[in-house]
Design an enzyme around this catalytic site. Structure first.
Site, PDB file in Angstrom:
ATOM      1  NE  ARG A 140       3.492  -2.617  13.350  1.00 19.59           N
ATOM      2  CZ  ARG A 140       3.592  -1.658  12.443  1.00 19.59           C
ATOM      3  NH1 ARG A 140       2.690  -0.688  12.408  1.00 19.59           N
ATOM      4  NH2 ARG A 140       4.576  -1.662  11.560  1.00 19.59           N
ATOM      5  CE  LYS A 158       6.001  -1.960   7.391  1.00 20.46           C
ATOM      6  NZ  LYS A 158       5.732  -0.508   7.169  1.00 20.46           N
ATOM      7  CE1 TYR A 160      -0.992   1.725   7.249  1.00 21.27           C
ATOM      8  CE2 TYR A 160      -0.356   0.037   8.839  1.00 21.27           C
ATOM      9  CZ  TYR A 160      -1.003   1.224   8.546  1.00 21.27           C
ATOM     10  OH  TYR A 160      -1.664   1.906   9.533  1.00 21.27           O
ATOM     11  CG  HIS A 171       4.134   2.291   2.897  1.00 15.41           C
ATOM     12  ND1 HIS A 171       3.583   3.536   3.129  1.00 15.41           N
ATOM     13  CD2 HIS A 171       3.931   1.567   4.027  1.00 15.41           C
ATOM     14  CE1 HIS A 171       3.070   3.565   4.351  1.00 15.41           C
ATOM     15  NE2 HIS A 171       3.256   2.391   4.907  1.00 15.41           N
ATOM     16  CD  GLU A 188      -0.025   2.350   1.924  1.00 11.80           C
ATOM     17  OE1 GLU A 188       0.621   2.032   0.909  1.00 11.80           O
ATOM     18  OE2 GLU A 188      -0.425   1.512   2.772  1.00 11.80           O
ATOM     19  CG  ASP A 206       6.893   2.888   6.119  1.00 13.29           C
ATOM     20  OD1 ASP A 206       7.784   2.045   5.964  1.00 13.29           O
ATOM     21  OD2 ASP A 206       6.092   2.869   7.061  1.00 13.29           O
TER      22      ASP A 206
END
Length: 372
Positions: free
Chosen positions: A15, A75, A94, A96, A118, A270
């Site tokens: 991505r 990511k 993101y 996490h 998120e 994740d």
């Protein structure tokens, strides 16, 4: 503001943080956009397409990190990336953080202002920047689980939908949120016998209405969870506590009661995973076996379908991304939903769930932004 988009470097991550269409929007708002060469290769987009959209092409990720005021990724930053972040820079991706103390330490040390997709919220109490990837991951979970169930892949050798005269597979979905809903849709559509387990009676009523009886809804207790997991051929872990580490709902001991060759797909990996025996895997080596049960725990599942995932992600992230580029820290201060997305600011943790999970002092976003 100069907005930078480096190429993703996580294992089998195809991505990209910005599509050419998104670049045009940032440029139209008066911003410069710097894209690392080859960043769009995974979605079939070359540098020329980014240049046509108004971006400049950087030869290296180092150039992007050095010259950009705001970094847009997909990511969480890897060690080589968080080492290049700096005080005063915005990171929009993101993260996490709850199950990742090393990354958290790296972001704290960098001084960066980090907004996690998120944990950004909306007026309906949802997580609008997480939702599209949850939809993709939920649907992919069934495809991955069906493949893992094949005998050559270590599974029981069961076809998910069965055939006339032969029972279909039993699929248990733990968690009735976005991931669980989409997993159940796919599994039921393929003809599997599906149950969704959740602790919210209100949500179970909603799911019962959505599926009109085609999927069983089960209130989650220790007994009911064990019964569903023990009977299942495929178990999908779809539990989410926003920003926090996922609870370990299926223990190592429970594996002994499962069918040999059964498959579990931990979409919550994740956030640390909701199976006690889960550990993150990659698309190049996606499964492993514990006590005769196949585990699929790929930590970036949507990366397997990057064209779909990138477009869906950009659709969701563009609005807040433009706000950040237009107004910087003021956008966070003025928008409670972006404040909920703020996880780290100038060496301080600003998300309660992350602070509690990792033992840091939690600083209210309003307080640290006022100081800034």
């Amino acid at each position: 503001m100069r907005v930078g988009c480096p190429k993703e470097i996580k294992n089998h991550e195809y991505r990209v943080g910005l599509t050419p269409g998104a670049v045009r929007e940032y440029v139209a708002h008066g911003h410069d956009v710097l894209v690392e060469t080859g960043a769009g290769t995974g979605i079939g987009v070359d540098d020329a397409a980014y240049m046509a959209a108004g971006a400049k092409i950087a030869a290296t990720a180092k150039d992007v990190f050095e010259k950009s005021d705001m970094i847009v990724k997909v990511k969480e930053p890897q060690p080589s990336e968080w080492a290049q972040l700096r005080d005063g820079q915005l990171l929009y991706t993101y993260l996490h953080l709850a199950p990742d103390p090393e990354q958290t330490k790296g972001l704290i040390g960098s001084g960066v202002t980090a907004i996690a997709y998120e944990t950004v919220t909306d007026d309906r109490g949802g997580l609008p920047l997480l939702a599209p990837m949850s939809e993709v991951a939920g649907r992919l979970a069934i495809q991955a689980g069906a493949t893992a169930l094949q005998k050559a892949n270590g599974g029981r050798g069961i076809l998910l939908g069965g055939v006339p005269g032969v029972n279909p597979a039993k699929v248990a979905v733990i968690g009735g949120g976005v991931v669980g809903l989409n997993a159940a849709k796919m599994a039921a559509g393929l003809g599997a016998e599906v149950s969704i387990i959740d602790r919210s009676i209100t949500r179970l009523r909603e799911l019962d209405d959505i599926f009109n009886g085609r999927v069983r809804t089960v209130f989650s207790t220790i007994d009911s969870l064990e019964q569903e997991v023990f009977a299942a051929d495929l178990v999908i872990g779809a539990v989410l506590i926003p920003g926090a580490a996922a609870p370990k709902l299926v223990t190592r001991e429970m594996l002994s009661g499962m069918n040999k060759g059964a498959v579990i797909v931990d979409v919550a990996i994740d956030q640390g995973g909701c199976f006690e025996t889960s550990h993150a895997t990659t698309h190049s080596d996606p499964t492993y076996e514990v006590d005769g049960v196949v585990h699929y725990c790929v930590a970036n599942m949507p990366g397997a379908v990057p064209v779909t995932s990138t477009q869906a992600l950009n659709n969701a992230t563009l609005f807040h991304g433009l706000a950040l580029a237009d107004r910087g820290l003021r956008a966070i201060a003025e928008d409670r939903h972006l404040r909920n997305g703020l996880n780290v600011h100038k060496g301080r943790i600003t998300n309660k769930a992350v602070a509690e999970a990792l033992g840091y002092e939690m600083h209210a976003p309003e307080a640290v932004l006022a100081v800034a």
